[in-house]
Design an enzyme around this catalytic site. Sequence first.
Site: not given
Ligand SMILES: *Cc1c(COP(=O)(O)O)cnc(C)c1O
Length: 435
Positions: A142, A237, A265
Site C-alpha cells: 500500500y 516506502d 506515521k
Molecule cells: C500508511 C501508509 C501510507 C499512507 O500514509 P497516510 O498517512 O495514511 O496517507 C503509505 N505507505 C505505506 C507503506 C503506509 O503504510
Amino acid sequence: MGKTDQLFMEASYYIPGGVNSPVRACLFVGERPRFIQKSKGAYLWDIEGQKYIDYIGSFGPMILGHNNEIIREAVKKAAEEGLSYGGTTKREVDMARLMCTLIPHLDMVRMVNSGTEAVMSAVRTARGYTGRNKILKFTGCYHGHSDNLLVEAGSGIMTAGLPSSAGVPKGCVQDTISIPYNDLEGAKKAFALYPEEIACVLVEPVAANMGVVLPKEGFLEGLRNLCTKEGALLIFDEVITGFRLSIEGGAGYFQIEPDLSTYGKIIGGGMPIGAYGGRRDIMEWVAPLGPVYQAGTLSGNPIAMAAGIAQLTLLKEDVSFYEKLEKKTNNFFEKVKKMAKEKEIPIQINHIGSIGSIFFTKNKVTDYEGACTSNREVYADYYKYMLDNGIYLPPSPFEAMFFSKAHGEEELLKTWEILEAYFFKRWELVWKDIR
Ligand SMILES: *Cc1c(COP(=O)(O)O)cnc(C)c1O
C-alpha cells in the site's frame, strides 16, 4: 441501545460509513467500531469505559506508547506559540536536520502532511528526474490512496494495471505495473518489456499492509542492482518501516540504500505528517529549486514538527531501543509459534522488528496471494474474542500488529494468556466448523 450504538448511528449519518478511514469501520471482522475516549501507554479506553491493550498504535505512529508525556509537552509548548504560519520556522530545519543526520542516505527532505502525499510526491519527483513515466510496484503493498498507486491487479506484468477503486480512470494507472512481492524475476521481466520506460521501483522494504510479509533474501538487493543497472530510481516506502525497524528504517535494517524514501506515521509522533527525501541531485528537482511542483499550506506545521522532533529525539537517545523492542516482540511471537506447533494449529506468523501478523493458513505467506489464503472467518472470530477480552487488534488480517515501548511484561503476558485461551478453548470449535 448503548452509547456506542447510538454514536455509531449518528456517525454513519454524517460520515461515510461512520469513519474517516475505511478500515476503522471494522467491516472485515463484522464488529461495531469502538469510539476511543483516551489513551495512555499500551492502553486505550473507549467511551463506555472499556480498557484495551492496544496493538494498533494508531497504525504505526505510537512506537513509544500512547500519549507520551514528553511529546505531549512539546506539542503544548508549540501550540502556545501558534498553530500555523504559512511561513518558515526553525522547527522545520531542526526536523530536516534530525532526519538527514539519522538516515545516511537522506541528503534533503521535504515535509508533507500524510504518507499518501509523500509517496505521490516521491513518484512525481522520480518521473521528473528520469524523464520516464512507468512505475513498478508490488501487489499488496500500500502506498496511500493517490490515483496512480491504487492498483493491485497484478496477474503478471503483461496485464495493464486495472484501478482498484471507482473514480480512478484507467488512464491514471496505465503506467503502473504491479507484480507479486518478492518476485525479482518479474521485476527483471518488467524492465526487459519496457526498456528505459520505468522511472522507479516503489517498494515497502517490509510489506506491512497485507499483514507483515518479509522480503526474501536478496530481493531488496536485487531491486537495488536492477534499478542501478536500468537507470531507474529505487524508492523505499518507509511510511511504516521508517524509524520502526531501526533508527535508519528498513534501509538501515537491510543495509540497502534507496535513491528516495518516504516517511509518515512515526515521524509525526501522532500528528498528521509525511516526508520524502533522498539524494541531493534528485531532491534538487523539487520546486522551487527544480521543475517538479509540490506544495502544501500546512506542510511543516509547527505542531507536527514539535511532536516529530520530540519523538525522533527520544528514539535517537535510547541506543538500545530497537534491540529491546525487537527482542520483546520476538519472544511474544515465538511463544505463539511454539504453542501453535504443539497444538498442530495451522497458522503462519510473520514478524520482524516490532511488527507482526498471524495468518490463519497453513501456507507460507510471502506475497499477496499467500496472504489471501488466510481464513477470514477465523480471523473475525479471533478478533472478536480478543476484543471481548480487552485486546485491541487490527480489525483485518491485512493489517500488522504494532508493538511499542509501553508494552511491558504485564501486558504481553496478559495478551498471551488470552490468546492461548482462544486457541485452546475456541480454536477447535471454530476451525472445525469452518472446515
Ligand atoms: C500508511 C501508509 C501510507 C499512507 O500514509 P497516510 O498517512 O495514511 O496517507 C503509505 N505507505 C505505506 C507503506 C503506509 O503504510
